[in-house]
Design a protein around this motif. Structure first.
Motif, PDB file in Angstrom:
ATOM      1  N   MET A   1       0.833  -1.205   0.000  1.00 25.75           N
ATOM      2  CA  MET A   1       0.000   0.000   0.000  1.00 25.75           C
ATOM      3  C   MET A   1       0.865   1.252   0.000  1.00 25.75           C
ATOM      4  O   MET A   1       0.613   2.191  -0.747  1.00 25.75           O
ATOM      5  CB  MET A   1      -0.908  -0.033   1.245  1.00 25.75           C
ATOM      6  CG  MET A   1      -2.015   1.020   1.202  1.00 25.75           C
ATOM      7  SD  MET A   1      -3.082   0.813  -0.255  1.00 25.75           S
ATOM      8  CE  MET A   1      -3.671   2.466  -0.485  1.00 25.75           C
ATOM      9  N   ASP A   2       1.944   1.214   0.839  1.00 23.50           N
ATOM     10  CA  ASP A   2       2.838   2.362   0.863  1.00 23.50           C
ATOM     11  C   ASP A   2       3.442   2.606  -0.510  1.00 23.50           C
ATOM     12  O   ASP A   2       3.526   3.738  -0.976  1.00 23.50           O
ATOM     13  CB  ASP A   2       3.973   2.145   1.872  1.00 23.50           C
ATOM     14  CG  ASP A   2       3.416   2.199   3.288  1.00 23.50           C
ATOM     15  OD1 ASP A   2       2.210   2.483   3.407  1.00 23.50           O
ATOM     16  OD2 ASP A   2       4.182   1.954   4.222  1.00 23.50           O
ATOM     17  N   ILE A   3       3.859   1.483  -1.128  1.00 21.74           N
ATOM     18  CA  ILE A   3       4.435   1.622  -2.458  1.00 21.74           C
ATOM     19  C   ILE A   3       3.429   2.284  -3.377  1.00 21.74           C
ATOM     20  O   ILE A   3       3.750   3.173  -4.145  1.00 21.74           O
ATOM     21  CB  ILE A   3       4.787   0.251  -3.077  1.00 21.74           C
ATOM     22  CG1 ILE A   3       5.736  -0.510  -2.186  1.00 21.74           C
ATOM     23  CG2 ILE A   3       5.401   0.451  -4.455  1.00 21.74           C
ATOM     24  CD1 ILE A   3       6.301  -1.726  -2.884  1.00 21.74           C
ATOM     25  N   PHE A   4       2.181   1.855  -3.261  1.00 25.62           N
ATOM     26  CA  PHE A   4       1.153   2.359  -4.150  1.00 25.62           C
ATOM     27  C   PHE A   4       1.029   3.883  -4.030  1.00 25.62           C
ATOM     28  O   PHE A   4       1.140   4.602  -5.016  1.00 25.62           O
ATOM     29  CB  PHE A   4      -0.183   1.680  -3.820  1.00 25.62           C
ATOM     30  CG  PHE A   4      -1.283   2.090  -4.745  1.00 25.62           C
ATOM     31  CD1 PHE A   4      -1.353   1.584  -6.028  1.00 25.62           C
ATOM     32  CD2 PHE A   4      -2.254   3.001  -4.328  1.00 25.62           C
ATOM     33  CE1 PHE A   4      -2.363   1.970  -6.883  1.00 25.62           C
ATOM     34  CE2 PHE A   4      -3.261   3.384  -5.183  1.00 25.62           C
ATOM     35  CZ  PHE A   4      -3.319   2.869  -6.453  1.00 25.62           C
ATOM     36  N   VAL A   5       0.876   4.365  -2.816  1.00 20.34           N
ATOM     37  CA  VAL A   5       0.733   5.809  -2.620  1.00 20.34           C
ATOM     38  C   VAL A   5       2.002   6.527  -3.094  1.00 20.34           C
ATOM     39  O   VAL A   5       1.943   7.546  -3.783  1.00 20.34           O
ATOM     40  CB  VAL A   5       0.455   6.143  -1.142  1.00 20.34           C
ATOM     41  CG1 VAL A   5       0.357   7.651  -0.956  1.00 20.34           C
ATOM     42  CG2 VAL A   5      -0.818   5.465  -0.681  1.00 20.34           C
ATOM     43  N   GLN A   6       3.144   5.942  -2.739  1.00 21.11           N
ATOM     44  CA  GLN A   6       4.411   6.553  -3.136  1.00 21.11           C
ATOM     45  C   GLN A   6       4.504   6.672  -4.658  1.00 21.11           C
ATOM     46  O   GLN A   6       4.879   7.717  -5.197  1.00 21.11           O
ATOM     47  CB  GLN A   6       5.575   5.700  -2.615  1.00 21.11           C
ATOM     48  CG  GLN A   6       6.936   6.293  -2.908  1.00 21.11           C
ATOM     49  CD  GLN A   6       7.172   7.564  -2.111  1.00 21.11           C
ATOM     50  OE1 GLN A   6       7.067   7.577  -0.887  1.00 21.11           O
ATOM     51  NE2 GLN A   6       7.442   8.653  -2.806  1.00 21.11           N
ATOM     52  N   ILE A 141       2.907  11.866   3.381  1.00 24.96           N
ATOM     53  CA  ILE A 141       1.468  11.788   3.139  1.00 24.96           C
ATOM     54  C   ILE A 141       1.089  10.323   3.072  1.00 24.96           C
ATOM     55  O   ILE A 141       1.626   9.583   2.230  1.00 24.96           O
ATOM     56  CB  ILE A 141       1.083  12.460   1.806  1.00 24.96           C
ATOM     57  CG1 ILE A 141       1.574  13.908   1.783  1.00 24.96           C
ATOM     58  CG2 ILE A 141      -0.416  12.392   1.596  1.00 24.96           C
ATOM     59  CD1 ILE A 141       1.393  14.572   0.451  1.00 24.96           C
ATOM     60  N   LEU A 142       0.201   9.853   3.937  1.00 25.51           N
ATOM     61  CA  LEU A 142      -0.269   8.468   3.925  1.00 25.51           C
ATOM     62  C   LEU A 142       0.892   7.469   3.876  1.00 25.51           C
ATOM     63  O   LEU A 142       0.864   6.497   3.138  1.00 25.51           O
ATOM     64  CB  LEU A 142      -1.191   8.219   2.710  1.00 25.51           C
ATOM     65  CG  LEU A 142      -2.510   8.982   2.672  1.00 25.51           C
ATOM     66  CD1 LEU A 142      -3.193   8.807   1.329  1.00 25.51           C
ATOM     67  CD2 LEU A 142      -3.423   8.542   3.813  1.00 25.51           C
ATOM     68  N   GLY A 143       1.927   7.776   4.594  1.00 26.09           N
ATOM     69  CA  GLY A 143       3.053   6.840   4.665  1.00 26.09           C
ATOM     70  C   GLY A 143       4.021   6.961   3.508  1.00 26.09           C
ATOM     71  O   GLY A 143       5.022   6.263   3.448  1.00 26.09           O
ATOM     72  N   ALA A 144       3.739   7.859   2.574  1.00 23.48           N
ATOM     73  CA  ALA A 144       4.656   8.052   1.454  1.00 23.48           C
ATOM     74  C   ALA A 144       5.306   9.419   1.591  1.00 23.48           C
ATOM     75  O   ALA A 144       4.714  10.337   2.162  1.00 23.48           O
ATOM     76  CB  ALA A 144       3.905   7.965   0.132  1.00 23.48           C
ATOM     77  N   SER A 145       6.516   9.559   1.062  1.00 23.69           N
ATOM     78  CA  SER A 145       7.168  10.841   1.253  1.00 23.69           C
ATOM     79  C   SER A 145       7.324  11.581  -0.069  1.00 23.69           C
ATOM     80  O   SER A 145       7.453  10.985  -1.139  1.00 23.69           O
ATOM     81  CB  SER A 145       8.543  10.641   1.900  1.00 23.69           C
ATOM     82  OG  SER A 145       9.393   9.999   0.989  1.00 23.69           O
ATOM     83  N   ILE A 146       7.275  12.874   0.018  1.00 22.14           N
ATOM     84  CA  ILE A 146       7.410  13.720  -1.174  1.00 22.14           C
ATOM     85  C   ILE A 146       8.156  14.975  -0.738  1.00 22.14           C
ATOM     86  O   ILE A 146       7.973  15.445   0.387  1.00 22.14           O
ATOM     87  CB  ILE A 146       6.006  14.057  -1.750  1.00 22.14           C
ATOM     88  CG1 ILE A 146       6.119  14.871  -3.033  1.00 22.14           C
ATOM     89  CG2 ILE A 146       5.151  14.783  -0.727  1.00 22.14           C
ATOM     90  CD1 ILE A 146       4.801  15.018  -3.757  1.00 22.14           C
ATOM     91  N   THR A 147       9.033  15.487  -1.587  1.00 22.84           N
ATOM     92  CA  THR A 147       9.749  16.689  -1.175  1.00 22.84           C
ATOM     93  C   THR A 147       8.856  17.904  -1.379  1.00 22.84           C
ATOM     94  O   THR A 147       7.940  17.890  -2.210  1.00 22.84           O
ATOM     95  CB  THR A 147      11.035  16.896  -1.989  1.00 22.84           C
ATOM     96  OG1 THR A 147      10.679  17.118  -3.347  1.00 22.84           O
ATOM     97  CG2 THR A 147      11.959  15.690  -1.907  1.00 22.84           C
ATOM     98  N   LYS A 148       9.175  18.950  -0.592  1.00 22.42           N
ATOM     99  CA  LYS A 148       8.398  20.183  -0.739  1.00 22.42           C
ATOM    100  C   LYS A 148       8.547  20.716  -2.155  1.00 22.42           C
ATOM    101  O   LYS A 148       7.616  21.242  -2.753  1.00 22.42           O
ATOM    102  CB  LYS A 148       8.892  21.222   0.266  1.00 22.42           C
ATOM    103  CG  LYS A 148       8.432  20.907   1.668  1.00 22.42           C
ATOM    104  CD  LYS A 148       8.970  21.940   2.651  1.00 22.42           C
ATOM    105  CE  LYS A 148       8.597  21.544   4.074  1.00 22.42           C
ATOM    106  NZ  LYS A 148       9.458  22.197   5.071  1.00 22.42           N
TER     107      LYS A 148
END
Ligand code: ADP
Ligand code: MG
Lengths: 309, 256, 358
Positions: A1-6, A141-148
């Motif tokens: 699931m994490d992979i999915f959101v990521q 976000i929801l266990g996934a990370s994104i840079t600003k």
């Protein structure tokens, strides 16, 4: 699931950049019915010029915050790319407007080669790192990370695209563009200067391309004389996916392609039992392109075209 | 009773919201000249495109010479014996007149890639036969003097004739002509009329779209009238001419 | 009439003799490396003639043609090298590669049947890239292509006990194997020229022109559009496959790098600059574009040294720059190519006058 959101998040970043470039292809195609093969090179120049400007400022000892440096870089690279787009149309396309279709395609390919070689002359063959001036802080976000930075890329793309759509719908130039794309000769009779509209289209598309090029360079932390080829090809795919000639379609197609690609890269290993790895990411764009053209040649949002017999 | 060659029933063709053909049915008898008239945009050319496999009809039935041709591919249709010309001439512009007709022989000949490369006797014999037949057809339609001219350079009347020769090269049993007299002067039109009569006498059934009512009345055995995608009348010319619906369709357009 | 024929015959005899003695003149004056370039020129002539069947005859714009060259080259490389320990003879591997390439041609052709012009160009380009990406990555988990490293030590052509891999002796003199390959390629090139010419002047060739000029009218004349397109793709790919196998044997080494998009573009440029659709023009274009860059390569460096005393522009860079410029300028000045067929020239003239077709 994490992979999915990521992967969805990664896809959104990638996809909004594709969308921005796809707009350049689709506007030109909508108005002139030709693929501006050299558009990818404009994107590359946007990245390269911006990096050069930033490096020059830093070398001159001018100490400004990162975002401001990038902004100054853009203020130079955007007009530079606009000029480039203008010249490309004048040199490679305008003289061939009535020639068989192969002719402008060949000049465009030739021009792509020339632009790449000029880039080698100026910047060399190696990867050029993007100066480390932007923060790479991430948010989760929801266990996934994104840079600003990536969030900014997405938001900026959406804002620019919305602005373009409004421009085309509301302004005089936008109306002239729509009229020309429907029927150049009638538009000409109605007092639209077709040449000016075409130039404007190239200029606007190239400006968007320059911004997209900088986004690509910040996202991957580097730029390269050959970077325009693959990204251009994928953006074109996005334009076709959405229905070429259709602005909203280019946006939808770009984002969709970005998501398909990163989901594909994320799951291809599992899907093929480990036989194919994420190094096959690049084939997804082409697979999607072929599928779309087989099953819905007019694209997702395009109108169905029928041959008049 | 005359023998039925072509029969369509309930043909519907839509373009998005536009219903270009609305439940059209007709049957053409062997050996007749069957006329199709109607105001501009009535759907005549669309019907031709459906009958020759260029457009896929949405509904209906279509049989020709006992074979089911509903949604058949163009080359299957031609193989079964329907050939056509186009309202806006579609010759192979850069080919010579002779080569245009030779292309028409494609479906009745069979040399493949291997034969072409090896040039065996069968292939060469066939090639000679193709050329001979093409010359014969140019002669037949009366333009053998321009055999080696590029199609583009021919006069308008010659181009129309060349299209007929090219269609005849496929050895059709039904020849469908879409406004063959359009743009012709009275002399050319009368020559064309003679040519059509000759073709019919040689055993080819003709389906003809034309606006020139006088020409149609004098030439056709039966006429159907299309209006807004619907067949509004059908019968011998006399009857069709006096049909109030037909008069209204035409006057309605002419005086709108 | 006979005078014209005699003149033609004389011209033919002179050019035939010239082509036969050419490698010795070139080799004697410039060395074996230039004979090697002639060999490559012949390979490119075969490739260009193959692509010309698709683009020039049938009017289908193919930007992924190099994929078929790759299929032929890798078929040979995998079946005649230590990589799998297979050493099949060339008269088996080259036909296998050719048939496989034709199969790929049909594989590509089938989904793109409905596409035209630019769309077709982009999809074929994508197809070429897919093939290259696979070749580049099919070294794991099972090593099929040996990935980016490529395949080494490929067997040379071998006829009887005689190998094309080494130099040979004739009249007491030793000649490099590049001479052998020259004549071998020459024979095959002449074969491809004859094949292309005969196809062009046949029922099939006419159907291709019809397709190119007006596909709707062609369909309405009973031409099976699907089959005639697939035949063009298959025959073009077949020639590409043969050239690929020869390339493998000649080079002794293949890697994915040899099959990038720029190669496809180069071959297309040979056709367009030479004169699309015209066999003589295509041959001329292929020879020009193989030799000219080599001349540039060998002169740009020394020229810069002589004039500026140092290398300012990297010769490879300058070569590609001039190549790109030549493509642009040629299209602007003479879009029909250096030696176009009569029919093409007419098409372009009409286009210039703005006359619309049919
Ligand atoms: N390919 C097409 N796409 C959309 N509409 C079409 C197409 N072909 C024909 N039409 C429409 O169908 C109607 C009938 O046209 P047509 O058959 O050409 O009429 P006619 O030959 O009787 O003058 C017209 O409204 C025309 O615009
Ligand atoms: Mg009509």
């Amino acid at each position: 699931m994490d992979i999915f959101v990521q992967q969805i998040l990664n896809g959104l970043v990638l996809g909004s950049i594709y969308a921005l470039i796809a707009l350049g292809y689709t506007m030109v195609y909508g108005i002139m019915g030709l693929i501006n093969f050299a558009h990818g090179e404009v994107v590359m120049f946007g990245a390269m010029v911006t990096i050069s400007v930033i490096s020059a400022l830093m070398n001159a000892g001018i100490n400004l915050p990162g975002p401001l440096l990038v902004l100054i870089g853009l203020m130079i690279s955007i007009p530079a790319c606009m000029l480039l787009g203008f010249v490309i149309e004048r040199v490679a396309y305008r003289p061939l407007r009535n020639a068989p279709r192969l002719a402008p395609l060949i000049t465009a390919i030739g021009l792509s080669i020339v632009l790449q070689q000029v880039a080698i002359l100026i910047w060399g063959r190696n990867y050029i790192p993007f100066p480390p001036i932007l923060s790479h802080d991430t948010i989760t976000i929801l266990g996934a990370s994104i840079t600003k930075l990536q969030v900014i890329i997405i938001v900026l793309c959406l804002v620019i695209m919305a602005g373009l759509l409004v421009m085309v719908e509301r302004t005089k130039l936008g109306r002239a563009m729509r009229a020309t794309s429907q029927n150049p000769s009638v538009a000409g009779l109605m007092g639209v200067s077709v040449n000016k509209v075409i130039s404007a289209t190239f200029v606007i598309g190239s400006g968007l391309g320059a911004i997209a090029g900088v986004m690509v360079a910040t996202n991957y932390d580097q730029a390269h004389y050959y970077m325009g080829f693959l990204i251009g090809l994928k953006a074109f795919t996005a334009a076709v996916l959405g229905g070429i000639g259709n602005l909203g379609g280019a946006v939808a197609g770009g984002i969709l392609l970005g998501i398909i690609e990163s989901l594909g890269a994320g799951y291809i290993g599992t899907l093929t039992g480990g036989f194919l790895g994420s190094n096959y990411q690049d084939i997804f764009a082409f697979m999607v392109l072929i599928m779309v053209l087989i099953f819905r040649p007019s694209g997702l949002l395009g109108e169905k075209m029928a041959d008049r017999a | 009773m005359a023998e039925t060659l072509l029969k369509i029933e309930g043909i519907v063709k839509r373009f998005g919201g536009l219903v270009a053909l609305n439940n059209v049915g007709l049957s053409i008898n062997k050996g007749e000249i069957y006329g199709l008239i109607g105001p501009n945009g009535a759907g005549k050319t669309t019907l031709f495109n459906v009958l020759t496999g260029l457009y896929m009809p949405d509904e209906g039935t279509f049989t020709f010479a006992g074979k089911d041709l509903f949604r058949a591919k163009p080359h299957v249709v031609v193989g079964t014996g329907i050939a056509r010309t186009f309202q806006n001439i579609r010759l192979f512009a850069e080919m010579t007149a002779l080569e245009n007709v030779m292309v028409g022989r494609h479906i009745r000949t069979k040399a493949g890639g291997l034969g072409a490369i090896l040039r065996n006797k069968g292939t060469m014999d066939e090639e000679r036969a193709i050329e001979a037949k093409a010359r014969e057809l140019l002669e037949y339609v009366g333009i053998s003097s321009v055999a080696d001219e590029r199609a583009r350079n021919l006069s308008y009347g010659h181009q129309r004739r060349l299209e007929i020769a090219r269609a005849l090269a496929t050895e059709p049993t039904l020849l469908a002509l879409d406004e063959p007299a359009a743009g012709m002067n009275p002399r050319e039109t009368s020559d064309l009329k003679d040519l059509m009569a000759k073709i019919r006498n040689d055993g080819v059934t003709i389906l003809l779209i034309e606006h020139d009512v006088k020409l149609m009345m004098g030439l056709c055995d039966r006429i159907a009238v299309l209006d807004y995608g619907k067949k509004i009348a059908e019968g011998v010319p006399e009857m069709v001419r006096n049909d109030p619906k037909v008069i209204e369709a035409y006057l309605g357009v002419a005086h709108a | 009439m006979t005078m014209v024929n005699n003149k033609k015959l004389g011209l033919f005899a002179v050019s035939a003799i010239a082509v036969v003695v050419l490698p010795f003149l070139v080799g004697g004056a410039l060395g074996n490396s230039w004979v090697r370039i002639l060999d490559f020129a012949l390979l490119y002539v075969m490739l260009a003639l193959g692509l010309n069947m698709v683009v020039g005859f049938a009017g289908l714009l193919d930007l992924g043609f190099i994929a078929f060259y790759a299929v032929g080259a890798y078929s040979y490389a995998l079946l005649s090298s230590p990589h799998f320990g297979l050493h099949l003879p060339f008269y088996i591997t080259i036909p296998i590669g050719a048939v496989l390439a034709a199969f790929f041609g049909i594989l590509l052709g089938t989904p793109v049947l409905r596409l035209k012009g630019d769309y077709l160009a982009i999809v074929t380009l994508g197809f070429g890239e897919i093939i290259r990406i696979f070749i580049n990555n099919l070294n794991a988990p099972i090593n099929i292509t040996n990935g980016p490293q490529g395949v080494n030590l490929i067997d040379p052509i071998q006829v009887g006990g005689f190998s094309f891999g080494k130099s040979f002796e004739l009249f007491g003199q030793t000649f490099s194997n590049v001479y052998l390959y020259y004549y071998f390629f020459l024979v095959l090139t002449v074969g491809v020229v004859i094949m292309a010419w005969r196809l062009q002047h046949s029922r099939i060739g006419r159907a291709w022109v019809a397709l190119r000029e007006d596909d709707i009218a062609a369909a309405a004349m009973g031409i099976n559009i699907r089959n005639i397109k697939l035949l063009a793709f298959a025959l073009g790919a077949l020639s590409g496959g043969v050239a690929g196998g020869l390339f493998s044997a000649f080079q002794g080494f293949v890697s994915p790098e040899s099959f990038s998009l720029i190669e496809s573009i180069m071959i297309l440029a040979m056709i367009v600059l030479g004169g699309m659709g015209n066999i003589a023009g295509v041959v001329l274009g292929a020879v020009m574009l193989t030799i000219a860059p080599e001349i540039l390569r060998s002169t740009i460096g020394p020229l810069q040294m002589a004039v500026f005393g140092k290398t300012i522009v990297d010769p490879e860079n300058a070569r590609m720059l001039l190549f790109g410029l030549a493509m642009v300028v040629m299209m602007l000045v003479r879009p029909e190519g250096a030696w176009p067929s009569k029919r093409r020239r007419m098409e372009f003239q009409d286009a210039k006058k703005g006359v619309s077709h049919g």
